[in-house]
Design a protein around this motif. Structure first.
Motif, PDB file in Angstrom:
ATOM      1  N   PHE A   1       0.838  -1.199   0.000  1.00  0.00           N
ATOM      2  CA  PHE A   1       0.000   0.000   0.000  1.00  0.00           C
ATOM      3  C   PHE A   1       0.876   1.253   0.000  1.00  0.00           C
ATOM      4  O   PHE A   1       0.650   2.204  -0.759  1.00  0.00           O
ATOM      5  N   THR A   2       1.909   1.245   0.839  1.00  0.00           N
ATOM      6  CA  THR A   2       2.809   2.400   0.944  1.00  0.00           C
ATOM      7  C   THR A   2       3.558   2.636  -0.361  1.00  0.00           C
ATOM      8  O   THR A   2       3.692   3.784  -0.818  1.00  0.00           O
ATOM      9  N   PHE A   3       4.042   1.555  -0.979  1.00  0.00           N
ATOM     10  CA  PHE A   3       4.793   1.716  -2.226  1.00  0.00           C
ATOM     11  C   PHE A   3       3.904   2.255  -3.339  1.00  0.00           C
ATOM     12  O   PHE A   3       4.291   3.161  -4.083  1.00  0.00           O
ATOM     13  N   LEU A   4       2.699   1.719  -3.467  1.00  0.00           N
ATOM     14  CA  LEU A   4       1.773   2.217  -4.482  1.00  0.00           C
ATOM     15  C   LEU A   4       1.431   3.684  -4.222  1.00  0.00           C
ATOM     16  O   LEU A   4       1.286   4.476  -5.167  1.00  0.00           O
ATOM     17  N   ALA A   5       1.306   4.048  -2.948  1.00  0.00           N
ATOM     18  CA  ALA A   5       1.024   5.446  -2.607  1.00  0.00           C
ATOM     19  C   ALA A   5       2.191   6.344  -3.004  1.00  0.00           C
ATOM     20  O   ALA A   5       1.995   7.457  -3.501  1.00  0.00           O
TER      21      ALA A   5
ATOM     22  N   VAL B   1       4.274   5.804  -5.474  1.00  0.00           N
ATOM     23  CA  VAL B   1       4.186   5.927  -6.930  1.00  0.00           C
ATOM     24  C   VAL B   1       3.111   6.948  -7.292  1.00  0.00           C
ATOM     25  O   VAL B   1       3.314   7.805  -8.165  1.00  0.00           O
ATOM     26  N   GLY B   2       1.972   6.874  -6.615  1.00  0.00           N
ATOM     27  CA  GLY B   2       0.906   7.831  -6.870  1.00  0.00           C
ATOM     28  C   GLY B   2       1.327   9.248  -6.568  1.00  0.00           C
ATOM     29  O   GLY B   2       1.011  10.182  -7.318  1.00  0.00           O
ATOM     30  N   PHE B   3       2.069   9.441  -5.470  1.00  0.00           N
ATOM     31  CA  PHE B   3       2.543  10.777  -5.102  1.00  0.00           C
ATOM     32  C   PHE B   3       3.474  11.327  -6.177  1.00  0.00           C
ATOM     33  O   PHE B   3       3.384  12.496  -6.569  1.00  0.00           O
TER      34      PHE B   3
ATOM     35  N   VAL C   1      15.972  12.950  -0.526  1.00  0.00           N
ATOM     36  CA  VAL C   1      14.998  14.027  -0.698  1.00  0.00           C
ATOM     37  C   VAL C   1      13.681  13.398  -1.139  1.00  0.00           C
ATOM     38  O   VAL C   1      13.634  12.241  -1.576  1.00  0.00           O
ATOM     39  N   SER C   2      12.621  14.169  -1.028  1.00  0.00           N
ATOM     40  CA  SER C   2      11.297  13.637  -1.318  1.00  0.00           C
ATOM     41  C   SER C   2      11.124  13.382  -2.814  1.00  0.00           C
ATOM     42  O   SER C   2      11.644  14.127  -3.666  1.00  0.00           O
ATOM     43  N   ILE C   3      10.365  12.334  -3.143  1.00  0.00           N
ATOM     44  CA  ILE C   3      10.026  12.078  -4.533  1.00  0.00           C
ATOM     45  C   ILE C   3       9.136  13.181  -5.091  1.00  0.00           C
ATOM     46  O   ILE C   3       8.948  13.287  -6.299  1.00  0.00           O
ATOM     47  N   MET C   4       8.589  14.014  -4.198  1.00  0.00           N
ATOM     48  CA  MET C   4       7.841  15.186  -4.634  1.00  0.00           C
ATOM     49  C   MET C   4       8.687  16.036  -5.570  1.00  0.00           C
ATOM     50  O   MET C   4       8.225  16.483  -6.631  1.00  0.00           O
ATOM     51  N   LEU C   5       9.941  16.272  -5.189  1.00  0.00           N
ATOM     52  CA  LEU C   5      10.836  17.101  -5.999  1.00  0.00           C
ATOM     53  C   LEU C   5      11.116  16.442  -7.339  1.00  0.00           C
ATOM     54  O   LEU C   5      11.142  17.115  -8.379  1.00  0.00           O
ATOM     55  N   ALA C   6      11.315  15.118  -7.333  1.00  0.00           N
ATOM     56  CA  ALA C   6      11.586  14.405  -8.580  1.00  0.00           C
ATOM     57  C   ALA C   6      10.417  14.532  -9.546  1.00  0.00           C
ATOM     58  O   ALA C   6      10.599  14.844 -10.732  1.00  0.00           O
TER      59      ALA C   6
ATOM     60  N   GLY D   1      -7.397   8.370 -12.545  1.00  0.00           N
ATOM     61  CA  GLY D   1      -8.217   7.174 -12.549  1.00  0.00           C
ATOM     62  C   GLY D   1      -7.843   6.156 -11.487  1.00  0.00           C
ATOM     63  O   GLY D   1      -8.682   5.380 -11.046  1.00  0.00           O
ATOM     64  N   PHE D   2      -6.565   6.183 -11.054  1.00  0.00           N
ATOM     65  CA  PHE D   2      -6.157   5.142 -10.096  1.00  0.00           C
ATOM     66  C   PHE D   2      -5.124   5.620  -9.076  1.00  0.00           C
ATOM     67  O   PHE D   2      -5.375   5.589  -7.868  1.00  0.00           O
ATOM     68  N   LEU D   3      -3.955   6.077  -9.540  1.00  0.00           N
ATOM     69  CA  LEU D   3      -2.850   6.324  -8.623  1.00  0.00           C
ATOM     70  C   LEU D   3      -3.094   7.485  -7.676  1.00  0.00           C
ATOM     71  O   LEU D   3      -2.779   7.400  -6.483  1.00  0.00           O
TER      72      LEU D   3
END
Length: 377
Positions: free
Chosen positions: A55-59, A61-63, A236-241, A268-270
Motif C-alpha cells: 500500500f505504501t509503495f503504491l502510494a 508511486v501515486g505521489f 529528498v522527497s520524490i515530490m521534488l523528482a 483514474g487510479f494512482l
C-alpha cells in the motif's frame, strides 16, 4: 494487500467525484478521497492499514505521478505568462516575507519549533488547484496572468525549500540531493529538447499512435521512476523528482496524447489511491489528546489566506489572493516526509492537513466572489 483491499480503495476513491459533483461548491476531488481514507483508516474503522508495504509503495508511486502532473500544468512556455513574471515574482516574494514572520510567530506561540516549515506552507500555492480553477471559471486578463505567474513561482520555490526546512539538521544533505535531482531534470530537458528539435519525437509519436505502443507514456514513466530513485538515494522527497520532471516536460511541450494518458493513469487510479492512503494515515484521534493543535491548523490556514490577501496592497484583488492561497501538494509532502522522518509531533500532521483545508475553503470563496472583470467573455 489483497484484491479485496484494492477494491475497497478504488471504491473509496469514488468519494472524491461524488463530493465534488456539485460545481457550485468548488470542492477539489481530493477532499472526498482524504475523508474516505480518514473514515476507513487509523482514525475511523481501521479497515485500511497504511503501514502495509505494498500500500505504501503504491502510494509513493501515486505521489510521484501527482507531482509530475502538477509540474506539467505550470505554463512555462506561455509567452503571456512571462510578461507577468515581474509582478508575480514580487507578490510571491512579498508573501514569502510575510510567511516567515507569521510562521515564526505561530511556531513560537504553539512551541513546536517548526517556524521555517510553517513559513514554507504559508507561502506556498498549489498550481494543481489554482490552474484548474482558472480554466474551469474561464478567468482571464492581466490580473489572472499575474496570479498564474505568482502561483507557479511560489509552488516551485516551496517544493525546493520544503526538504531543506523540514529536517534542518540534514539540510546540507537535502540540498545536495535536491541539486542532483534538479541537475538530472535539466539533463532530461536537454534530452527531450534534442528529440523534439531533431524530429525524432514526432516520428516516434506517429508510429506509436498508429501501432498503439504508448511509447511517450512509457518513456515518461521510466524517467519519472529514475528520478524518483535518484531522489530516494539522495534523501529528498520524490515530490521534488516528480515536480522537476513535470517542469522539464512542460518546458519542451507535453503532447496532448500523453497528457490524456497521464490523466487517466493518475486521476483514474494512482492519485485516488495516494490520497486515500494519506487520509488513512492521518490520526485525528490525536486531536483529542492535543486539542490545541486544531487551533494550530486553523492558525496556519488563516495565516496563509491573510498573507496572500494582503497582496491587495500590491494591486491584487482579494478574491484572487484567496485563490492564490490554496495549497495541497506542499502540505501533503510535509505530512508524508515529516511522518517518515519522525520530525512532526503527534497530531501535527492532521493540523497541517487542516490548514490546507482552510485555504481550499478560502479559494472556493474567492472563486465564487471573482469579479466579472477578470472573466473571459
Amino acid at each position: 494487500m489483497t484484491f479485496q483491499t484494492l477494491t475497497l480503495i478504488t471504491l473509496l476513491g469514488l468519494a472524491g467525484p461524488w463530493l465534488a459533483w456539485r460545481q457550485s461548491w468548488h470542492l477539489p476531488v481530493i477532499l472526498g478521497e482524504l475523508l474516505a481514507g480518514i473514515l476507513f483508516g487509523t482514525t475511523g474503522f481501521g479497515v485500511l492499514h497504511p503501514a502495509d508495504p505494498t500500500f505504501t509503495f503504491l502510494a509513493d508511486v501515486g505521489f510521484a505521478v501527482v507531482m509530475f502532473v502538477a509540474g506539467t500544468h505550470v505554463p512555462v512556455r506561455d509567452a503571456s505568462i512571462r510578461s507577468a513574471l515581474g509582478r508575480g515574482a514580487l507578490r510571491a516574494a512579498a508573501v514569502g516575507v510575510l510567511a516567515v514572520i507569521a510562521g515564526q510567530a505561530i511556531a513560537a506561540w504553539f512551541g513546536t519549533g517548526h517556524g521555517l516549515l510553517y513559513a514554507v506552507l504559508i507561502a506556498s500555492s498549489s498550481a494543481a488547484i489554482v490552474l484548474p480553477i482558472i480554466d474551469s471559471q474561464r478567468l482571464g486578463g492581466k490580473p489572472v496572468l499575474e496570479l498564474t505567474a505568482q502561483v507557479a513561482l511560489a509552488d516551485a520555490a516551496a517544493v525546493v525549500a520544503l526538504p531543506l526546512v523540514i529536517d534542518p539538521r540534514n539540510a546540507g544533505r537535502a540540498a545536495l540531493g535536491a541539486l542532483l535531482v534538479a541537475g538530472a531534470a535539466v539533463l532530461v530537458y536537454l534530452f527531450l529538447r534534442r528529440l523534439e528539435d531533431s524530429g525524432i519525437r514526432h516520428r516516434l509519436h506517429r508510429v506509436s499512435e498508429d501501432r498503439q505502443f504508448a511509447l511517450e507514456l512509457r518513456v515518461s514513466l521510466a524517467l519519472l521512476f529514475a528520478l524518483g530513485a535518484l531522489a530516494t538515494r539522495g534523501h529528498v522527497s520524490i515530490m521534488l523528482a516528480g515536480f522537476a520532471l513535470g517542469l522539464a516536460v512542460a518546458a519542451v511541450g507535453e503532447p496532448r496524447r500523453v497528457a490524456k494518458q497521464l490523466f487517466a493513469l493518475s486521476d483514474g487510479f494512482l492519485a485516488p489511491l495516494f490520497f486515500v492512503w494519506l487520509g488513512a494515515r492521518l490520526n485525528l484521534r490525536e486531536f483529542g489528546d492535543h486539542p490545541y493543535l486544531i487551533l494550530l491548523g486553523v492558525a496556519l490556514g488563516l495565516g496563509a489566506v491573510l498573507a496572500h490577501a494582503l497582496m491587495r496592497c500590491a494591486g491584487q484583488p482579494i478574491a484572487l489572493g484567496a485563490i492564490a492561497s490554496a495549497q495541497i501538494g506542499v502540505p501533503v509532502a510535509a505530512v508524508t516526509v515529516g511522518t517518515q522522518l519522525h520530525v512532526l509531533r503527534p497530531g501535527e500532521p492532521a493540523a497541517l492537513m487542516l490548514s490546507a483545508l482552510v485555504t481550499i475553503v478560502a479559494a472556493a470563496w474567492g472563486t465564487r466572489s471573482t469579479a466579472p472583470t477578470v472573466r473571459d467573455n
